[in-house]
Design a protein around this motif. Structure first.
Motif, PDB file in Angstrom:
ATOM      1  N   SER A 127     -16.296  22.372  -2.770  1.00  0.00           N
ATOM      2  CA  SER A 127     -17.692  22.564  -2.422  1.00  0.00           C
ATOM      3  C   SER A 127     -18.179  24.147  -1.745  1.00  0.00           C
ATOM      4  N   GLN A 128     -17.121  24.504  -1.403  1.00  0.00           N
ATOM      5  CA  GLN A 128     -17.517  26.121  -0.751  1.00  0.00           C
ATOM      6  C   GLN A 128     -17.526  27.038  -2.125  1.00  0.00           C
ATOM      7  N   ARG A 129     -16.531  26.547  -2.853  1.00  0.00           N
ATOM      8  CA  ARG A 129     -16.468  27.625  -4.238  1.00  0.00           C
ATOM      9  C   ARG A 129     -17.799  27.559  -5.077  1.00  0.00           C
ATOM     10  N   HIS A 130     -18.177  26.227  -4.960  1.00  0.00           N
ATOM     11  CA  HIS A 130     -19.570  25.888  -5.958  1.00  0.00           C
ATOM     12  C   HIS A 130     -20.835  25.962  -5.228  1.00  0.00           C
ATOM     13  N   GLY A 131     -20.829  26.304  -3.963  1.00  0.00           N
ATOM     14  CA  GLY A 131     -22.216  26.401  -2.955  1.00  0.00           C
ATOM     15  C   GLY A 131     -22.700  24.906  -2.850  1.00  0.00           C
ATOM     16  N   VAL A 132     -22.083  23.913  -2.784  1.00  0.00           N
ATOM     17  CA  VAL A 132     -22.430  22.589  -2.490  1.00  0.00           C
ATOM     18  C   VAL A 132     -22.261  22.320  -1.110  1.00  0.00           C
ATOM     19  N   PRO A 133     -23.233  21.609  -0.602  1.00  0.00           N
ATOM     20  CA  PRO A 133     -23.408  21.119   0.613  1.00  0.00           C
ATOM     21  C   PRO A 133     -21.988  20.164   1.016  1.00  0.00           C
ATOM     22  N   VAL A 134     -21.545  20.232   2.169  1.00  0.00           N
ATOM     23  CA  VAL A 134     -20.332  19.544   2.373  1.00  0.00           C
ATOM     24  C   VAL A 134     -20.476  18.882   3.843  1.00  0.00           C
ATOM     25  N   ARG A 135     -20.283  17.562   4.317  1.00  0.00           N
ATOM     26  CA  ARG A 135     -20.362  16.976   5.549  1.00  0.00           C
ATOM     27  C   ARG A 135     -19.324  16.016   5.779  1.00  0.00           C
ATOM     28  N   PHE A 136     -19.149  15.814   7.143  1.00  0.00           N
ATOM     29  CA  PHE A 136     -18.371  15.004   7.471  1.00  0.00           C
ATOM     30  C   PHE A 136     -19.245  13.542   7.865  1.00  0.00           C
ATOM     31  N   ILE A 137     -18.964  12.520   7.586  1.00  0.00           N
ATOM     32  CA  ILE A 137     -19.626  11.144   7.734  1.00  0.00           C
ATOM     33  C   ILE A 137     -19.007  10.264   8.542  1.00  0.00           C
ATOM     34  N   ASP A 138     -17.682  10.249   9.172  1.00  0.00           N
ATOM     35  CA  ASP A 138     -17.244   9.356   9.772  1.00  0.00           C
ATOM     36  C   ASP A 138     -17.840   9.352  11.147  1.00  0.00           C
ATOM     37  N   LEU A 139     -17.267   8.170  12.048  1.00  0.00           N
ATOM     38  CA  LEU A 139     -17.891   8.031  13.291  1.00  0.00           C
ATOM     39  C   LEU A 139     -17.654   9.094  14.124  1.00  0.00           C
ATOM     40  N   PRO A 140     -18.607   9.736  14.894  1.00  0.00           N
ATOM     41  CA  PRO A 140     -18.406  10.900  15.601  1.00  0.00           C
ATOM     42  C   PRO A 140     -17.584  10.918  16.609  1.00  0.00           C
ATOM     43  N   ALA A 141     -16.714  11.814  16.993  1.00  0.00           N
ATOM     44  CA  ALA A 141     -15.715  11.971  17.965  1.00  0.00           C
ATOM     45  C   ALA A 141     -16.255  11.648  19.225  1.00  0.00           C
ATOM     46  N   ALA A 142     -17.222  11.905  19.542  1.00  0.00           N
ATOM     47  CA  ALA A 142     -18.049  11.434  21.029  1.00  0.00           C
ATOM     48  C   ALA A 142     -17.915  10.007  21.216  1.00  0.00           C
ATOM     49  N   HIS A 143     -17.999   9.199  20.127  1.00  0.00           N
ATOM     50  CA  HIS A 143     -17.829   7.705  20.331  1.00  0.00           C
ATOM     51  C   HIS A 143     -16.289   7.398  20.316  1.00  0.00           C
ATOM     52  N   SER A 144     -15.653   7.737  19.433  1.00  0.00           N
ATOM     53  CA  SER A 144     -14.270   7.554  19.169  1.00  0.00           C
ATOM     54  C   SER A 144     -13.350   7.840  20.262  1.00  0.00           C
ATOM     55  N   LEU A 145     -13.588   9.101  20.936  1.00  0.00           N
ATOM     56  CA  LEU A 145     -12.789   9.377  22.263  1.00  0.00           C
ATOM     57  C   LEU A 145     -13.244   8.579  23.320  1.00  0.00           C
ATOM     58  N   ALA A 146     -14.437   8.096  23.387  1.00  0.00           N
ATOM     59  CA  ALA A 146     -14.849   7.322  24.647  1.00  0.00           C
ATOM     60  C   ALA A 146     -14.426   5.798  24.488  1.00  0.00           C
ATOM     61  N   MET A 147     -14.097   5.372  23.354  1.00  0.00           N
ATOM     62  CA  MET A 147     -13.794   4.064  22.936  1.00  0.00           C
ATOM     63  C   MET A 147     -12.186   4.025  23.247  1.00  0.00           C
ATOM     64  N   ALA A 148     -11.352   5.211  22.865  1.00  0.00           N
ATOM     65  CA  ALA A 148      -9.961   5.379  22.898  1.00  0.00           C
ATOM     66  C   ALA A 148      -9.717   5.237  24.582  1.00  0.00           C
ATOM     67  N   GLU A 149     -10.728   5.799  25.416  1.00  0.00           N
ATOM     68  CA  GLU A 149     -10.658   5.756  26.980  1.00  0.00           C
ATOM     69  C   GLU A 149     -10.642   4.347  27.494  1.00  0.00           C
ATOM     70  N   GLU A 150     -11.433   3.606  26.556  1.00  0.00           N
ATOM     71  CA  GLU A 150     -11.739   2.010  27.021  1.00  0.00           C
ATOM     72  C   GLU A 150     -10.330   1.303  26.949  1.00  0.00           C
ATOM     73  N   GLU A 151      -9.722   1.871  25.757  1.00  0.00           N
ATOM     74  CA  GLU A 151      -8.623   0.962  25.111  1.00  0.00           C
ATOM     75  C   GLU A 151      -7.433   1.866  25.350  1.00  0.00           C
ATOM     76  N   PRO A 152      -6.773   2.202  26.412  1.00  0.00           N
ATOM     77  CA  PRO A 152      -5.668   3.122  26.718  1.00  0.00           C
ATOM     78  C   PRO A 152      -4.492   2.544  26.200  1.00  0.00           C
ATOM     79  N   GLY A 153      -4.458   1.199  25.957  1.00  0.00           N
ATOM     80  CA  GLY A 153      -2.987   0.621  25.651  1.00  0.00           C
ATOM     81  C   GLY A 153      -2.932   0.786  24.131  1.00  0.00           C
ATOM     82  N   GLU A 154      -3.598   1.096  23.216  1.00  0.00           N
ATOM     83  CA  GLU A 154      -3.252   1.210  21.991  1.00  0.00           C
ATOM     84  C   GLU A 154      -2.445   2.118  21.434  1.00  0.00           C
TER      85      GLU A 154
END
Length: 856
Positions: A127-154
């Motif tokens: 994408s960078q070589r061809h000048g094409v926009p590139v983005r991340f689309i997974d669940l934000p870390a703000a949510h995944s880190l908060a959910m990890a705190e709720e399930e510390p035993g995993e």
């Protein structure tokens, strides 16, 4: 060109066919199921991959070149979008990882590793070589880190069908989103078993990783979409999108059969991906490519509404997160290192990705070069024969290309002569690899990290992914500065270097370290950033905090030693004040004895570093005086465990007093303490025996007196268990203890005679103690002792048993208090030859250049 896509709105897959340029008009669309409702131009290009798969990476590159999408969406946390331009920096060298952590709590963090052969990294760079926009689309870390705190035993585990891209818990990707109680299925394992494989990794290599332009895919039967060619195809006569269509079809069947495969929270992630995909399709008129784990592809084509997807996200917890790039290593990509989403052979996969042709021949050449560097005889003939053998093994096993198993077997047989020892070197250096990535200085970092980076460059201490032994001469300014840096980092909990045994055992101006940089250290540095902006200020603040919160005296003395080693002049007064207060209030002799050795070492090392230690010396002298007063009563009436603990304190204090200045006759007072312990019947035999041994080693006890004390301890009236404990204290544990019995015939005779006279009913009870004592001796010492005992009971002479009998009879036999043999065993004298020993002194004077008093 033939392609397979699916509309995420209707859920109906559509296959479009077109001829390569110059080969006629496109043919009519093929619709194996319901007609597509999305326009062909707007259909997303879903590229299902296996994370860290070189075959998937090559396939992604070929597909992007063929389609030329208007935008590229990648599975990963959207917080990393601002950092994507750094991937094009010339100083960025994978493997690297996207690090996300909670603001104010860096310990709650997640990693998303990327290697050069990761499909996501290939898509980013394309994408960078061809000048094409590139983005991340997974669940934000703000949510995944908060959910990890709720399930510390995993625990972190691989995502079904791929391997989770993030490292959870340190949690990432789907790691923090899993239900620990769910029954989890490995869909790739199911596909491998269906194909007749007992190893899912091997199946994946055969059908994806090892396919080249001339090797068709085996994801489907002949004539199916899988025959379109391998992931390395360049598009000439082959369809680069067909492997993704075949893999998507397989995953769709698996998800119909197994549902979420025991990962129910993946539904939340996939809902967020669909929302991001819809937004991108509205923004860009041309095709949008999505690079994600193959397991998610069916979920991105299901028919859902925006409201339904948003409903899954409404109740998610959220924290504030920060992201940056950090270096990663091939070792941390390896599954056996503890990274549950890794691969077993990152070095091998990197080779497959970078080798344009003849991968097996090039691999064998690498192996031969490595073995030659290690002085093993490997010729070009070995390489040729190993290549042939690997190819033959692959043919016999029905594999499309020699894999790691075949190449390893060939290397073992041809280059290693059947030995696994050199093969371990190949596994460590090549199969796994010793690559450490680099990130540019422009990457966000806490001030502490930047200060550490400057110090590393100034001191020429480059972080490396391999073990590196470092010997430091503290008389040199650069080496002294390196020592201070490493000790300060250890105080901050950043274990980049571990002290070797050289410093602890010698205590001189030399230090030995073993360095190894691990990716987790970046997280430890972020955590330590709360203490200060520089390594010095952070270490000082941490030391002061630890001193105030310490509850044990030994902890404070150890901290004082660390402050001296790390040269923290501002923290030392605080630590010394706390030390003086704790020492004045603590009345437990065990605590005092445990604290003194660290103080003595601190005084010695402080002298080496020219550090002021006057206040420390006063505290140490006061502790030693109190120990001398309180130790004899504390050693009375101890049980076995208490005696063992007190013996350790006794040895530690003895060594420490030897290091302290002999102010006010401290060493003489300590000798008197040992004498009192050695002759007091109420003291455990283990401690009495050790006290006698310490006095003997220091020259404070004559040999005859030593023999007399042993004779008393081993007399018939002494309980066998107590006598055995005395023997353990006297000749067990100390360096050279066995040699003492070898060269002092009287002591050996006493032990031999006592052991021969132990009653049968008591022998079983004392045997474990004796076995523990004598089993610690070197084999040569044990052999010599056995030979001496054998000679002593023979007819010619010896006298080990005779001396023992004299000692047990009252100590007068042989003319000495402990009993002395009339004759000695061949090769051993009956006593010290003082005249012969004096004859050595002139030679020693010449060797060491000192006077007679220095030698003596």
């Amino acid at each position: 060109m033939t392609g397979s896509t699916a509309c995420p709105v209707s859920g109906a897959p559509s296959v479009r066919q077109s001829a390569p340029s110059g080969q006629g008009a496109p043919s009519a669309p093929v619709t194996p199921s319901a007609p597509a409702t999305c326009s062909v131009a707007a259909d997303p290009l879903l590229l299902g991959v296996r994370h860290h798969g070189p075959g998937s990476a090559r396939a992604v590159l070929a597909a992007l070149d063929a389609v030329g999408p208007d935008a590229v969406l990648i599975e990963g946390p959207p917080e990393g979008d601002a950092l994507l331009p750094l991937a094009a920096d010339t100083e960025m060298r994978p493997p690297v990882a996207l690090l996300a952590h909670v603001v104010g709590d860096p310990g709650r963090a997640a990693f998303w590793p990327l290697a050069e052969f990761s499909p996501e990294w290939v898509a980013i760079r394309w994408s960078q070589r061809h000048g094409v926009p590139v983005r991340f689309i997974d669940l934000p870390a703000a949510h995944s880190l908060a959910m990890a705190e709720e399930e510390p035993g995993e625990q972190s585990a691989s995502e079904p069908g791929e391997g989770a891209e993030g490292e959870a818990g340190h949690a990432g990707d789907s790691g923090p989103l899993r239900s620990p109680a769910a029954v989890r299925i490995d869909p790739i394992g199911v596909l491998a078993e269906t194909a007749g494989y007992d190893d899912a990794e091997r199946w994946w290599e055969d059908v994806v990783e090892h396919r080249g332009p001339s090797r068709p895919s085996r994801l489907s039967g002949p004539g199916g979409p899988g025959d379109a060619g391998g992931p390395g195809d360049d598009g000439s006569g082959k369809d680069p999108l067909a492997p993704f269509a075949a893999l998507a079809e397989a995953m769709e069947v698996l998800r119909e059969t197994y549902g979420d495969a025991g990962f129910p929270r993946d539904r939340v992630r996939e809902a967020f991906m669909r929302i991001q995909l819809r937004a991108a399709r509205k923004e860009f008129s041309g095709p949008v490519a999505v690079v994600c784990g193959a397991w998610h592809v069916p979920a991105l084509t299901v028919k859902t509404t925006v409201a339904a997807d948003r409903a899954l996200l409404n109740s998610l917890p959220k924290v504030k997160a920060e992201t940056t790039w950090v270096p990663w290593t091939h070792r941390r990509l390896a599954r056996h290192s503890g990274y549950g989403a890794g691969i077993e052979s990152p070095g091998w996969y990197g080779h497959l990705f970078s080798a344009d042709d003849r991968p097996v021949e090039r691999w064998m050449t690498k192996v031969a070069r490595l073995l030659r560097d290690e002085d093993r005889m490997v010729s070009s003939a070995h390489v040729i024969e190993a290549v042939r053998l690997a190819g033959t093994l692959a043919a016999l096993r029905g594999r499309p290309l020699p894999g790691l198993t075949e190449t390893t077997d060939a290397v073992r047989a041809v280059m290693c002569e059947g030995s696994d020892v050199p093969l371990m070197l190949v596994q460590e250096r090549l199969v796994v690899g010793e690559v450490l990535g680099e990130v540019p200085d422009a990457a966000p970092a806490v001030p502490l990290q930047r200060d550490l980076t400057r110090a590393q460059r100034t001191l020429r201490l480059r972080p490396e992914a391999v073990d590196r032994d470092l010997d430091l001469d503290l008389r040199k300014e650069t080496d002294a500065a390196r020592s201070r840096l490493l000790h300060r980092l250890r105080l901050l909990g950043v274990g980049w270097g571990e002290p070797g045994r050289g410093r602890a055992s010698t205590g001189t101006f030399r230090e030995s370290w073993r360095l190894r940089w691990e990716p987790e250290l970046s997280l430890r540095i972020a955590e330590a950033g709360m203490w200060g902006t520089t390594v010095l200020s952070a270490a000082t603040a941490r030391a002061e905090s630890q001193a105030v919160s310490a509850t044990a005296l030994a902890s404070v003395t150890a901290l004082a030693e660390q402050c001296l080693l790390a040269e923290l002049p501002d923290a030392l007064p605080v630590v010394m004040q706390v030390l003086a207060d704790r020492a004045a209030l603590d009345t437990d002799v065990g605590h005092l004895a445990g604290a003194l050795p660290a103080l003595a070492r601190s005084l010695r090392y402080g002298d080496v570093r020219s550090t002021g230690t006057a206040a420390l010396g006063e505290v140490a002298a006061g502790l030693a005086e109190r120990i001398c007063v309180g130790l004899p009563p504390a050693c009375t009436g101890l049980d076995t465990d208490g005696a063992n603990e007190m013996r350790g304190h006794l040895e530690g204090v003895h060594t420490a007093i030897g290091l302290l200045p002999d102010a006010a006759g401290l060493r003489e007072r300590w000798s008197e303490v040992l004498r009192r312990l050695s002759g007091r019947d109420s003291v455990a035999g283990l401690i009495r025996g050790r006290a006698v041994r310490l006095l003997l080693d220091d020259g404070q006890l004559a040999e005859d007196e030593t023999a007399r004390l042993m004779g008393l301890a081993l007399s018939p009236g002494a309980p066998p268990a107590d006598a055995a404990a005395w023997i353990e204290g006297f000749v067990g544990g100390a360096s050279g203890a066995g040699t003492l019995l070898v060269h002092d015939e009287r002591l050996l005779g006493l032990v031999d005679a006592w052991l021969a006279g132990v009653a049968p009913e008591a022998f079983t009870g004392v045997l474990p103690l004796l076995r523990r004592t004598f089993s610690a001796y070197e084999p040569g010492v044990r052999r010599t002792l056995g030979e001496l005992v054998r000679r002593g009971t023979g007819t010619g002479g010896a006298s080990v048993a005779g001396g023992a009998r004299g000692a047990r009879g009252g100590g007068a036999a042989g003319g000495g208090p402990g009993g002395r043999a009339e004759e000695s065993a061949p090769g051993f004298g009956a006593a010290l030859d003082a005249e012969g020993a004096d004859a050595v002194l002139p030679v020693l004077r010449l060797l060491i250049g000192g006077g007679g008093s220095a030698v003596r």
